[in-house]
Design a protein around this motif. Structure first.
Motif: not given
Length: 443
Positions: A142-144, A157-162, A213-218, A226-230
């Motif tokens: 994933k490029k982003d 600080q990564a720009g991941l979706e919340p 993995k498919r979610s958008e990154v700012s 964002s809690g996604l990586a957790f």
């Protein structure tokens, strides 16, 4: 004779620690575990504390901020205040007790996922500044996401979706549950229990990982919680250690700290302690949620996650936070290196108006200059203090400068998460402030 025995004990502890690769410095005392004391012993006015804390909490209960709560404060290594107020629910049947177990919600981030990550950083198995995709291979394509670092993720600080509402994936259009994901009884493919008679497909986590993995990154790198990586961290920790996430935490932290109630899925563990209920769920569980995690995403992982799902009593929580405040040492044992804890509890991106440490929350950047309604948390806390809040109404904070640990536990989501008076009345910082304003005049 006692001095000789103490020196022998210290030598044995040092030898054991050295064999584990974490030698205990000679200047660390072996008596740095929490003990009970009273406010007067640490220079605080007990009458002022009792009266003012009771006023704030009673007002909170009267205004439906929560049906009940408890407050624990340790100062200079002594638990000088621990009181329970109100009831489990607004029917006033079961009073809150000091040994009740609470759903910690996002406090899980700093009491489960984060200690494991800090230990793995200490051991060189994780690096904060290489791409996270080095360890989590699906992100390499994933490029982003391929260049995002763990430091950026943990400081939000990564720009991941919340957040992603994974609950949407398990319902049909008619709001009935999809049997390919949820069953009412377990079998070998449905082992992850979300609630009584609700079992999630074992491989549902893979669907969650794909959607993350498919979610958008700012493209704009600024503070965005964002809690996604957790949700990913438990699987990653298992891959890096060979232990299950739960076992790794119990083995390395909770059991050595003598914090037996700290863990996941308390309903399955036979504790005599009461478990405080959370929300009356009208969508998924269709009952009062009690003994199982409130957060739906953590529930779909079988109640074991990095974003939510941990339960504990106030006293067990205090031991872990005291260890953090002592920069990795508790009761003569080193858990995390001092250097790592100081790095994780340091503000990382102040130039981006981001107050966060690595995983830990921090005071507002101009906190000391703010009045209580605008400060976070209380304006008197030290700049090097740290902690985290939880959606269910929980809060933990450690202040090394003032040698204070503050634990606030409530179930403000009962009966519904729409109850926001905990925030509107600024109750948690207001209670915390009392312990800073209670200093007795010096003689």
């Amino acid at each position: 004779m006692k001095i000789i025995q103490l020196l022998i004990f210290v030598f044995i502890v040092q030898l054991a620690q050295a064999q584990e690769g974490t030698p205990l410095p000679l200047n660390i005392e072996v008596s740095d575990a929490l003990v009970y004391g009273n406010p007067f012993e640490v220079g605080l006015d007990s009458v002022y504390i009792k009266t003012n804390v009771e006023d704030i909490i009673t007002n909170g209960i009267k205004n439906n901020a929560f049906p009940g709560a408890q407050v624990l404060v340790a100062k200079s290594g002594k638990i000088i205040f621990h009181k329970a107020y109100g009831y489990h629910t607004y029917d006033s049947i079961q009073p809150v007790a000091l040994e009740d177990i609470y759903d910690l919600a996002s406090v899980t981030k700093v009491t489960a996922a984060l200690p494991a990550i800090m230990k793995l950083v200490d051991e060189g198995k994780l690096s904060l500044d290489v791409p996270f995709s080095t360890y989590w291979k699906p992100w390499k394509s994933k490029k982003d996401k391929r260049d995002i670092t763990l430091r950026e993720i943990l400081t939000h600080q990564a720009g991941l979706e919340p957040y992603i509402v994974f609950l949407n994936e398990i319902f049909k259009k008619n709001k009935k549950l999809k049997k390919r994901f949820i069953r009412t009884s377990p079998n070998r493919r449905f082992q992850n229990q979300a609630y009584d008679q609700l079992f999630v497909k074992n491989k549902f986590n893979r669907k969650m990982y794909r959607l993350i993995k498919r979610s958008e990154v700012s493209t704009e790198k600024k503070y965005k919680y964002s809690g996604l990586a957790f949700l990913i961290f438990p699987e990653l920790i298992e891959q890096l250690t060979g232990d299950s996430y739960e076992f790794y935490l119990e083995k390395n932290f909770y059991l050595p700290l003598n914090a037996p109630t700290m863990g996941f899925k308390p309903k399955t563990k036979g504790f005599s302690n009461a478990i405080v209920p959370t929300e009356m769920d009208t969508l998924f569980r269709h009952t009062l949620t009690q003994g199982w995690v409130h957060d739906e995403n953590a529930a779909l992982l079988g109640g074991v996650s990095g974003n939510s799902g941990l339960f504990a009593t106030a006293t067990d929580l205090a031991k872990l936070m005291q260890m953090y405040m002592q920069f990795g040492v508790y009761d003569g044992k080193r858990y995390i290196s001092e250097a790592t804890l100081k790095e994780f509890t340091r503000v990382q991106f102040p130039q981006n108006d981001n107050r966060r440490g690595i995983g830990f929350d921090k005071p507002c950047l101009d906190n000391a200059e703010q009045p209580l309604p605008k400060a976070y948390p209380a304006p008197e806390v030290g700049a090097n203090s740290f902690g985290h809040s939880g959606f269910t109404g929980t809060f933990v904070w450690a202040d090394p400068k003032n040698q204070m640990v503050y634990i606030f536990l409530s179930n403000r989501v009962n009966p519904t998460r729409e109850n926001r008076n905990l925030y509107n009345l600024n109750i948690r910082p207001a209670v915390q402030q009392i312990f800073y304003k209670a200093t007795l005049p010096s003689k």
